[in-house]
Design a protein around this motif. Structure first.
Motif, PDB file in Angstrom:
ATOM      1  N   THR A  40       1.235 -19.820 -64.408  1.00  0.00           N
ATOM      2  CA  THR A  40       2.198 -21.262 -64.509  1.00  0.00           C
ATOM      3  C   THR A  40       3.406 -20.808 -65.487  1.00  0.00           C
ATOM      4  O   THR A  40       3.230 -20.477 -66.655  1.00  0.00           O
ATOM      5  CB  THR A  40       1.351 -22.284 -65.221  1.00  0.00           C
ATOM      6  N   VAL A  41       4.597 -20.600 -64.961  1.00  0.00           N
ATOM      7  CA  VAL A  41       5.703 -20.262 -65.627  1.00  0.00           C
ATOM      8  C   VAL A  41       6.966 -21.598 -65.439  1.00  0.00           C
ATOM      9  O   VAL A  41       7.057 -21.991 -64.434  1.00  0.00           O
ATOM     10  CB  VAL A  41       6.355 -19.215 -65.021  1.00  0.00           C
ATOM     11  N   ARG A  42       7.442 -21.756 -66.795  1.00  0.00           N
ATOM     12  CA  ARG A  42       8.486 -22.593 -66.732  1.00  0.00           C
ATOM     13  C   ARG A  42       9.573 -21.776 -67.542  1.00  0.00           C
ATOM     14  O   ARG A  42       9.367 -20.976 -68.243  1.00  0.00           O
ATOM     15  CB  ARG A  42       8.022 -23.839 -67.524  1.00  0.00           C
ATOM     16  N   LEU A  43      11.180 -22.388 -67.101  1.00  0.00           N
ATOM     17  CA  LEU A  43      12.181 -22.011 -67.884  1.00  0.00           C
ATOM     18  C   LEU A  43      12.910 -23.011 -68.705  1.00  0.00           C
ATOM     19  O   LEU A  43      13.077 -24.083 -67.923  1.00  0.00           O
ATOM     20  CB  LEU A  43      13.216 -21.096 -66.931  1.00  0.00           C
ATOM     21  N   LEU A  44      13.005 -22.963 -70.007  1.00  0.00           N
ATOM     22  CA  LEU A  44      13.781 -23.595 -70.816  1.00  0.00           C
ATOM     23  C   LEU A  44      14.963 -22.932 -71.286  1.00  0.00           C
ATOM     24  O   LEU A  44      14.945 -21.962 -72.003  1.00  0.00           O
ATOM     25  CB  LEU A  44      12.951 -24.039 -72.050  1.00  0.00           C
ATOM     26  N   ASP A  45      15.930 -23.638 -70.757  1.00  0.00           N
ATOM     27  CA  ASP A  45      17.457 -22.786 -71.070  1.00  0.00           C
ATOM     28  C   ASP A  45      17.850 -23.737 -72.314  1.00  0.00           C
ATOM     29  O   ASP A  45      18.932 -24.623 -71.990  1.00  0.00           O
ATOM     30  CB  ASP A  45      18.372 -23.083 -69.768  1.00  0.00           C
ATOM     31  N   ALA A  46      17.679 -23.220 -73.200  1.00  0.00           N
ATOM     32  CA  ALA A  46      18.081 -23.985 -74.701  1.00  0.00           C
ATOM     33  C   ALA A  46      19.583 -23.589 -74.850  1.00  0.00           C
ATOM     34  O   ALA A  46      20.389 -24.612 -75.468  1.00  0.00           O
ATOM     35  CB  ALA A  46      17.376 -23.348 -75.499  1.00  0.00           C
ATOM     36  N   GLU A  47      20.045 -22.630 -74.117  1.00  0.00           N
ATOM     37  CA  GLU A  47      21.563 -22.530 -74.333  1.00  0.00           C
ATOM     38  C   GLU A  47      22.378 -23.594 -73.715  1.00  0.00           C
ATOM     39  O   GLU A  47      23.318 -24.166 -74.030  1.00  0.00           O
ATOM     40  CB  GLU A  47      21.922 -20.953 -73.859  1.00  0.00           C
ATOM     41  N   CYS A  48      21.909 -23.593 -72.456  1.00  0.00           N
ATOM     42  CA  CYS A  48      22.713 -24.522 -71.318  1.00  0.00           C
ATOM     43  C   CYS A  48      22.597 -26.006 -72.118  1.00  0.00           C
ATOM     44  O   CYS A  48      23.312 -26.665 -71.831  1.00  0.00           O
ATOM     45  CB  CYS A  48      22.296 -24.241 -70.178  1.00  0.00           C
ATOM     46  N   LEU A  49      21.297 -26.367 -72.346  1.00  0.00           N
ATOM     47  CA  LEU A  49      21.120 -27.562 -72.789  1.00  0.00           C
ATOM     48  C   LEU A  49      21.483 -28.076 -74.375  1.00  0.00           C
ATOM     49  O   LEU A  49      21.311 -29.395 -74.699  1.00  0.00           O
ATOM     50  CB  LEU A  49      19.473 -28.047 -72.640  1.00  0.00           C
ATOM     51  N   ARG A  50      21.948 -27.066 -74.879  1.00  0.00           N
ATOM     52  CA  ARG A  50      22.547 -26.910 -76.219  1.00  0.00           C
ATOM     53  C   ARG A  50      21.635 -27.825 -77.091  1.00  0.00           C
ATOM     54  O   ARG A  50      21.688 -28.796 -77.916  1.00  0.00           O
ATOM     55  CB  ARG A  50      23.729 -28.068 -76.343  1.00  0.00           C
ATOM     56  N   LEU A  51      20.229 -27.238 -77.113  1.00  0.00           N
ATOM     57  CA  LEU A  51      19.136 -27.582 -77.896  1.00  0.00           C
ATOM     58  C   LEU A  51      19.096 -26.923 -79.482  1.00  0.00           C
ATOM     59  O   LEU A  51      19.426 -25.670 -79.397  1.00  0.00           O
ATOM     60  CB  LEU A  51      17.950 -27.247 -77.184  1.00  0.00           C
ATOM     61  N   ASP A  52      18.814 -27.287 -80.395  1.00  0.00           N
ATOM     62  CA  ASP A  52      18.554 -27.066 -81.736  1.00  0.00           C
ATOM     63  C   ASP A  52      17.055 -26.658 -81.707  1.00  0.00           C
ATOM     64  O   ASP A  52      16.467 -26.583 -80.948  1.00  0.00           O
ATOM     65  CB  ASP A  52      19.130 -27.847 -82.745  1.00  0.00           C
ATOM     66  N   ASP A  53      16.872 -25.906 -82.806  1.00  0.00           N
ATOM     67  CA  ASP A  53      15.628 -25.187 -82.926  1.00  0.00           C
ATOM     68  C   ASP A  53      14.443 -26.493 -82.979  1.00  0.00           C
ATOM     69  O   ASP A  53      13.337 -26.197 -82.600  1.00  0.00           O
ATOM     70  CB  ASP A  53      15.443 -24.367 -84.362  1.00  0.00           C
ATOM     71  N   GLU A  54      14.827 -27.663 -83.580  1.00  0.00           N
ATOM     72  CA  GLU A  54      13.957 -28.690 -83.639  1.00  0.00           C
ATOM     73  C   GLU A  54      13.497 -29.091 -82.293  1.00  0.00           C
ATOM     74  O   GLU A  54      12.343 -29.483 -81.953  1.00  0.00           O
ATOM     75  CB  GLU A  54      14.439 -29.875 -84.587  1.00  0.00           C
ATOM     76  N   ARG A  55      14.602 -29.255 -81.475  1.00  0.00           N
ATOM     77  CA  ARG A  55      14.164 -29.684 -80.088  1.00  0.00           C
ATOM     78  C   ARG A  55      13.545 -28.727 -79.268  1.00  0.00           C
ATOM     79  O   ARG A  55      13.011 -28.999 -78.411  1.00  0.00           O
ATOM     80  CB  ARG A  55      15.428 -30.362 -79.431  1.00  0.00           C
ATOM     81  N   ILE A  56      13.756 -27.412 -79.394  1.00  0.00           N
ATOM     82  CA  ILE A  56      13.167 -26.530 -78.833  1.00  0.00           C
ATOM     83  C   ILE A  56      11.594 -26.414 -79.200  1.00  0.00           C
ATOM     84  O   ILE A  56      10.795 -26.398 -78.221  1.00  0.00           O
ATOM     85  CB  ILE A  56      13.738 -25.088 -79.147  1.00  0.00           C
ATOM     86  N   VAL A  57      11.335 -26.379 -80.489  1.00  0.00           N
ATOM     87  CA  VAL A  57       9.869 -26.690 -80.734  1.00  0.00           C
ATOM     88  C   VAL A  57       9.308 -27.894 -80.199  1.00  0.00           C
ATOM     89  O   VAL A  57       8.030 -27.998 -79.605  1.00  0.00           O
ATOM     90  CB  VAL A  57       9.705 -26.825 -82.429  1.00  0.00           C
ATOM     91  N   GLU A  58       9.826 -28.974 -79.905  1.00  0.00           N
ATOM     92  CA  GLU A  58       9.492 -30.310 -79.051  1.00  0.00           C
ATOM     93  C   GLU A  58       9.103 -29.779 -77.772  1.00  0.00           C
ATOM     94  O   GLU A  58       8.034 -30.412 -77.337  1.00  0.00           O
ATOM     95  CB  GLU A  58      10.382 -31.479 -79.504  1.00  0.00           C
ATOM     96  N   ALA A  59      10.083 -29.173 -77.245  1.00  0.00           N
ATOM     97  CA  ALA A  59       9.847 -28.780 -75.728  1.00  0.00           C
ATOM     98  C   ALA A  59       8.709 -27.798 -75.630  1.00  0.00           C
ATOM     99  O   ALA A  59       7.910 -27.853 -74.756  1.00  0.00           O
ATOM    100  CB  ALA A  59      11.134 -28.238 -75.250  1.00  0.00           C
TER     101      ALA A  59
END
Length: 480
Positions: A40-59
């Protein structure tokens, strides 16, 4: 296993106000074989979504993965961002296994593992087969003996750092499927004002040995895909995802003239409404003079040529294997066939003075290309150039700024602010010369729209770099 691929939040002016965000091809390529193996694979594009580290951890917490994999084509400047993100994930979710791959970690695997507890495994070199074997071993609760059999991995075992044997390069590039279904929203990726965009790859590696480049050592040898299978993928992206613009990620797609011509013929025969940006050597443009109409029919709209220097002696010193005469001829040929030329020029390969910058400005203007990408030479540690320049002082210690857009090596005759001013003036002189502006306003409607779009975004990046330079120097208290 549940695997989350994360494109780290490494952002540049080029992507935010320039050409646009690009899909993370490396992660998509790794994801395809993992999906096909049943994970089961997902892609999180934190660059394009402009996520900071806190929101990445939430994701990451919401996705609840067993493994997080990351890496970035930005290589050296993206490394600090990757490590900061992995530290945040490890602090919040210590049970998640972390895997890091790409060019920079390939060459610095042992040092990274020694310094960063947040990294569990490093994938060296090509990632598709290595990542799949690693996940297969982890999924079976493999012991250390089984992990030792996964070639291309660096890891820790029994309190020490272990470098598994290198993995040979893939023999069949078509055997690994790109996981395009991982892209959740194609509208996030639009480039050059032409609609949805993707990054594709026909070949890997480069047969040349320019001293400032490490592509040959990373890819090990030049290989190519089947031309028909490659164009099948291009057609799939257009028909299934309405992709209208492609960036060809190849270092040297034109290595074998017969094979390259077959790619062009296949693209032209299908007449897809897809435009292409390709990086091609000026010498190969000159070689292909007779088939440049085929380039245009195949959809090639922009060609980036790494001209690097206008000084023949510097070109010979860095083993470029080209001459200013060939560079000039290539620009003229592309212009004659309606293809935009983008000149890659590197400042700092030789000793820069006001006189050398002015000479470069005059010669580049004489080439009469369409766009100029002026960069600063960057001494990546795995290149012969870096070894040769090891005694040269650094003016930039932050590797997050080793992105070709910031000066790294000191110049004996120009202070940093002087070199920056000289480069900005060089760019302005190139893009505002009357002959180029006349072409811009007298072209056909399509080319005029493209030229105006590129002119506006090029100017936005130019202004942004000036603002960034002034802000950073004020913040550091540097004299300007």
């Amino acid at each position: 296993m549940r695997i989350l691929l994360i494109n780290p939040p490494y952002r540049t002016l080029t992507s935010t106000v320039g050409v646009g965000h690009q899909v993370p091809l490396g992660l998509i390529a790794v994801g395809g074989p993992l999906i096909d193996a049943g994970h089961t694979v997902r892609l999180l594009d934190a660059e394009c979504l402009r996520l900071d580290d806190e929101r990445i951890v939430e994701a990451v917490r919401a996705a609840a993965p067993d493994v997080v994999m990351t890496g970035h084509a930005g290589s050296t400047p993206a490394h600090p961002v990757c490590i900061r993100m992995l530290r945040a994930i490890r602090h919040a979710l210590p049970s998640v296994t972390t895997v890091y791959g790409g060019v920079f970690p390939t060459y610095h695997a042992s040092a990274i593992l020694a310094a960063e507890d947040a990294v569990d495994f490093i994938v060296r070199g090509e990632g598709e087969a290595t990542a799949l074997d690693l996940i297969t071993a982890l999924a079976s609760d493999a012991d250390d003996d089984a992990l030792a059999d996964v070639t291309g991995v660096s890891r820790r075992a029994n309190g020490r750092i272990v470098t598994n044997p290198d993995r040979p390069p893939l023999r069949d590039l078509d055997a690994v499927r790109r996981g395009w279904e991982l892209v959740e929203d194609w509208d996030r990726y639009r480039c050059f004002g032409l609609g949805r965009a993707a990054v594709v790859q026909f070949s890997r590696g480069c047969p040349h040995r320019c001293t400032y480049c490490g592509q040959h050592d990373f890819w090990m040898r030049w290989r190519h895909r089947d031309p028909v299978a490659f164009v099948d993928e291009v057609e799939f992206l257009y028909r299934e995802h309405d992709v209208r613009f492609l960036t060809l990620a190849d270092e040297n797609p034109t290595t074998l003239p017969r094979v390259w011509r077959r790619v062009l013929e296949e693209l032209a025969a299908r007449a897809l409404p897809v435009r292409i940006f390709a990086t091609i050597r000026a010498t190969d443009i000159v070689r292909d003079e007779a088939i440049l109409p085929l380039y245009r029919d195949a959809g090639i709209l922009y060609v980036l040529m790494g001209i690097e220097s206008t000084d023949a002696a510097v070109l010979a010193q860095v083993r470029k294997r080209s001459t200013p005469r060939e560079d000039f001829r290539a620009c003229q040929l592309l212009k004659a066939h309606g293809i935009f030329s983008v000149i890659g020029h590197i400042v700092g390969l030789g000793d820069e003075r006001w006189s050398s910058l002015w000479r470069a400005a005059r010669v580049l203007a004489a080439y009469d290309g369409d766009y100029l990408n002026a960069m600063y030479v960057t001494p990546h540690t795995w290149t012969p150039f870096a070894a040769a320049q090891s005694a040269r002082p650094l003016v930039e210690l932050d590797q997050g700024r080793w992105d070709y857009r910031h000066q790294v090596l000191a110049e004996p005759h120009l202070r940093p602010w002087q070199l920056f001013l000289g480069v900005k003036c060089l760019e302005l002189h190139f893009h505002l010369r009357p002959r180029r502006l006349w072409r811009l306003f007298t072209a056909d409607a399509f080319r005029r729209r493209q030229a105006l779009w590129c002119q506006a975004h090029t100017f936005a990046v130019w202004l942004g770099e000036i603002a960034s330079f002034l802000t950073s120097r004020r913040a550091s208290g540097a004299r300007t």
